[in-house]
Design a protein around this motif. Structure first.
Motif, PDB file in Angstrom:
ATOM      1  N   PHE A   7      20.746 -31.621 -24.565  1.00 20.44           N
ATOM      2  CA  PHE A   7      19.380 -31.257 -24.951  1.00 20.44           C
ATOM      3  C   PHE A   7      18.949 -31.941 -26.245  1.00 20.44           C
ATOM      4  CE2 PHE A   7      20.450 -27.065 -22.720  1.00 20.44           C
ATOM      5  CZ  PHE A   7      19.847 -27.442 -21.540  1.00 20.44           C
ATOM      6  N   ASP A  62      24.370 -24.123 -17.428  1.00 22.59           N
ATOM      7  CA  ASP A  62      22.952 -24.309 -17.732  1.00 22.59           C
ATOM      8  C   ASP A  62      22.147 -23.228 -17.006  1.00 22.59           C
ATOM      9  OD1 ASP A  62      20.376 -25.181 -18.263  1.00 22.59           O
ATOM     10  OD2 ASP A  62      20.720 -27.229 -17.561  1.00 22.59           O
ATOM     11  N   THR A  96      18.788 -22.888 -17.439  1.00 25.62           N
ATOM     12  CA  THR A  96      17.398 -23.327 -17.320  1.00 25.62           C
ATOM     13  C   THR A  96      16.969 -23.278 -15.862  1.00 25.62           C
ATOM     14  OG1 THR A  96      17.818 -24.866 -19.146  1.00 25.62           O
ATOM     15  CG2 THR A  96      15.762 -25.172 -17.907  1.00 25.62           C
ATOM     16  N   TYR A 135      15.220 -32.909 -27.309  1.00 24.89           N
ATOM     17  CA  TYR A 135      14.324 -31.944 -27.936  1.00 24.89           C
ATOM     18  C   TYR A 135      14.107 -32.259 -29.400  1.00 24.89           C
ATOM     19  CZ  TYR A 135      12.846 -27.490 -30.008  1.00 24.89           C
ATOM     20  OH  TYR A 135      12.184 -26.513 -30.717  1.00 24.89           O
ATOM     21  N   CYS A 179      20.380 -23.362 -22.329  1.00 26.00           N
ATOM     22  CA  CYS A 179      19.001 -23.373 -21.837  1.00 26.00           C
ATOM     23  C   CYS A 179      18.224 -24.466 -22.556  1.00 26.00           C
ATOM     24  CB  CYS A 179      18.347 -22.006 -22.084  1.00 26.00           C
ATOM     25  SG  CYS A 179      16.662 -21.894 -21.463  1.00 26.00           S
ATOM     26  N   GLU A 180      17.386 -25.165 -21.817  1.00 21.71           N
ATOM     27  CA  GLU A 180      16.559 -26.233 -22.396  1.00 21.71           C
ATOM     28  C   GLU A 180      15.782 -25.644 -23.586  1.00 21.71           C
ATOM     29  OE1 GLU A 180      13.766 -28.837 -23.576  1.00 21.71           O
ATOM     30  OE2 GLU A 180      13.072 -27.031 -22.559  1.00 21.71           O
TER      31      GLU A 180
END
Length: 194
Positions: free
Chosen positions: A188, A158, A160, A191, A110-111
């Motif tokens: 990711f 994923d 997200t 981030y 997940c983002e």
């Protein structure tokens, strides 16, 4: 990475085999907050496989060596977990599940900024949410899963902006041998610099 269980491990040995038939031992793992419990609960209605929520078993059967007060988590004894599971079959769900023997390993992703929000919304502290988001950006669980099981047995998904039913369908496809293994498609790292 923190949840209500962390690990101590004396030896991690795994044998991974991916084939076209149904996986007898499927692991669903990922950083806390990626949707493991929700997706496997969705999957439970559509499968005859036993769903094992490992974090619940760790608490219920005291499969931990101590409580880490600073991180508000249990330090899981992975040898005790393996002994407790024995020759398990079904779908094992936890951020620690990739530390046990399995046929196939699904790593939910997940983002990180969305993950961080999810964790805060469920009551995690800012520090715990940020630590888990950073772990997700650094691919910690994915890297451990590949190290323990090999790329040929690991399936990255994923989550997200996806509905739990869609994630559950992806997990079912992996279990049934209808999806090829794949790692490295999710990135990711932005981030960490953003």
């Amino acid at each position: 990475m923190t949840d209500d269980a962390t690990t101590t491990d004396n030896a991690t040995t795994t044998e991974s085999t991916a084939s076209d038939d149904v996986a007898q031992k499927l692991v669903v793992t990922g950083t806390p907050g990626t949707g493991k419990t929700t997706a496997t609960e969705q999957l439970a209605a559509d499968t005859d496989a036993e769903i094992i929520h490992l974090n619940d078993a760790i608490r219920e059967f005291e499969l931990y060596s101590e409580r880490d007060a600073d991180r508000d988590s249990l330090v899981t004894d992975l040898d005790a977990v393996r002994e407790h599971l024995g020759e398990w079959r079904g779908i094992l769900e936890s951020h620690l599940a990739h530390h046990v023997d399995a046929d196939r390993v699904v790593v939910l992703r997940c983002e990180p900024s969305i993950l961080e929000d999810r964790l805060r919304d469920r009551g995690d502290s800012d520090a715990k949410a940020q630590e888990n988001a950073e772990s997700e950006a650094l691919d910690v669980v994915l890297s451990e899963a590949v190290e323990n099981h090999g790329e040929g047995a690991v399936y990255e998904v994923d989550t997200t902006d996806r509905e739990p039913s869609a994630v559950a369908a992806e997990i079912a496809a992996v279990r049934n041998g209808d999806r090829e293994p794949g790692v490295g498609a999710v990135d990711f790292t932005g981030y960490l610099v953003g």
